[in-house]
Design an enzyme around this catalytic site. Sequence first.
Site, mmCIF file in Angstrom:
data_model
loop_
_atom_site.group_PDB
_atom_site.id
_atom_site.type_symbol
_atom_site.label_atom_id
_atom_site.label_comp_id
_atom_site.label_asym_id
_atom_site.label_seq_id
_atom_site.Cartn_x
_atom_site.Cartn_y
_atom_site.Cartn_z
ATOM 1 N N THR A 267 -68.985 -82.833 -41.432
ATOM 2 C CA THR A 267 -69.254 -81.714 -42.344
ATOM 3 C C THR A 267 -69.989 -80.582 -41.628
ATOM 4 O O THR A 267 -70.000 -79.457 -42.125
ATOM 5 C CB THR A 267 -70.115 -82.170 -43.545
ATOM 6 O OG1 THR A 267 -71.270 -82.847 -43.050
ATOM 7 C CG2 THR A 267 -69.345 -83.113 -44.455
ATOM 8 N N SER B 249 -81.031 -87.753 -11.804
ATOM 9 C CA SER B 249 -80.960 -88.603 -12.996
ATOM 10 C C SER B 249 -80.943 -90.063 -12.588
ATOM 11 O O SER B 249 -80.091 -90.483 -11.795
ATOM 12 C CB SER B 249 -79.701 -88.291 -13.807
ATOM 13 O OG SER B 249 -79.535 -89.290 -14.811
ATOM 14 N N GLY C 231 -72.152 -91.836 -28.575
ATOM 15 C CA GLY C 231 -72.133 -90.939 -29.733
ATOM 16 C C GLY C 231 -73.492 -90.751 -30.372
ATOM 17 O O GLY C 231 -73.591 -90.323 -31.512
ATOM 18 N N SER D 276 -76.513 -87.994 -26.399
ATOM 19 C CA SER D 276 -77.232 -87.894 -25.123
ATOM 20 C C SER D 276 -77.161 -86.474 -24.569
ATOM 21 O O SER D 276 -78.126 -85.993 -23.969
ATOM 22 C CB SER D 276 -76.677 -88.897 -24.106
ATOM 23 O OG SER D 276 -75.289 -88.730 -23.944
ATOM 24 N N SER D 277 -76.046 -85.769 -24.770
ATOM 25 C CA SER D 277 -75.936 -84.414 -24.218
ATOM 26 C C SER D 277 -76.871 -83.447 -24.943
ATOM 27 O O SER D 277 -77.577 -82.661 -24.305
ATOM 28 C CB SER D 277 -74.489 -83.917 -24.261
ATOM 29 O OG SER D 277 -74.001 -83.882 -25.578
ATOM 30 N N GLU E 29 -73.169 -76.309 -25.423
ATOM 31 C CA GLU E 29 -72.100 -77.276 -25.716
ATOM 32 C C GLU E 29 -70.767 -76.559 -25.935
ATOM 33 O O GLU E 29 -69.737 -76.961 -25.407
ATOM 34 C CB GLU E 29 -72.488 -78.054 -26.979
ATOM 35 C CG GLU E 29 -71.810 -79.377 -27.140
ATOM 36 C CD GLU E 29 -72.463 -80.491 -26.340
ATOM 37 O OE1 GLU E 29 -71.715 -81.189 -25.655
ATOM 38 O OE2 GLU E 29 -73.691 -80.665 -26.387
ATOM 39 N N ASP F 250 -76.396 -81.996 -34.186
ATOM 40 C CA ASP F 250 -77.054 -82.833 -33.185
ATOM 41 C C ASP F 250 -78.294 -82.149 -32.626
ATOM 42 O O ASP F 250 -79.381 -82.726 -32.582
ATOM 43 C CB ASP F 250 -76.084 -83.173 -32.047
ATOM 44 C CG ASP F 250 -74.910 -83.997 -32.533
ATOM 45 O OD1 ASP F 250 -74.945 -84.452 -33.688
ATOM 46 O OD2 ASP F 250 -73.956 -84.178 -31.759
#
Length: 388
Positions: A35, A67, A126, A129-130, A162, A174
Amino acid sequence: MNTSQLREKFKEVFGVEADHTFFSPGRINLIGEHTDYNGGNVLPVAITLGTYGAARKRDDKVLRFFSANFEEKGIIEVPLENLRFEKEHNWTNYPKGVLHFLQEAGHTIDSGMDIYIYGNIPNGSGLSSSSSLELLIGVIVEKLYDIKLERLDLVKIGKQTENDFIGVNSGIMDQFAIGMGADQCAIYLDTNTLKYDLVPLDLKDNVVVIMNTNKRRELADSKYNERRAECETAVSELQEKLDIQTLGELDFLTFDAYSYLIKDENRIKRARHVVLENQRTLQARKALEAGDLEGFGRLMNASHVSLEYDYEVTGLELDTLAHTAWEQEGVLGARMTGAGFGGCAIALVNKDKVEDFKKAVGQRYEEVVGYAPSFYIAEVTGGSRVLD
């Protein structure tokens, strides 16, 4: 990971002391799926699985990234003057994008940095993490360069990274959940207006169990963009008679009366999911506020069914987890969370039944899918922040 461990690891890699340490959470969405790019409502929480960072300013114009999750890539060096997307720069394109858009917004970043990253969000799960990394970099830059940023502006820069730098057509949920998260609260967000409320999350004797399919979900390569395009086409068809910009503006009665305008059965199903999911999310908020966890659980179940049959983004792995969870004692509700096509599902489980739940669901999943899922307890936390 605590701050002294972070500082120790930073020194091992870079040979000098870190200036500061940082943490940025991951997120799960309790309800309100697919949504956020349709102008609808979402109900996410920030969780203690996340991304840790340690950083220091340099005297030159070099950015050095390391990392612990991609140790084999070693230290990746990038000139501050060259913040372009480059495939060979791998995961560092996320921080590069954030820095690029911060500079574009007029913020002065006049020297390089050494940045150490450690994340305990499983890759491809999902759980964002980004977005967690994007907001972490924003908080690092705020602290090291003494930049005063409205948190919402940082959230928008994460989304911009993103969409326009990495090339993933995602919504704002997110980054919003990760940037604006609050202890023991869910965020009820209207993605059309960006108005939000913190909703206290009192789960009583229950916990949210995250169930990881361990099937990687590559967002950019999935059918995510296809679903988004289907929804946009449905909106343009409805605009023949309705003055709307997004599906999130519709109640179900209006949608039902005008759905004949949508020329394709699949697009009708996609739009129906969005409109009904939007209503479920509002009902879920009311259920939480009333302490009606049984009602909340039923809405979770209905959400999964809609994602399975109308939006068609679940698949064998997520369906096996959710369907098996529904059969277990002590489970109030379960659904996939995130974009789908793999990744994770969540279940609201009585804390005394968690071990039995994990055993039963894990066993059934392995029988059907051929390998084991992973389970984590979701602990709710605040947004991206400086640790010390």
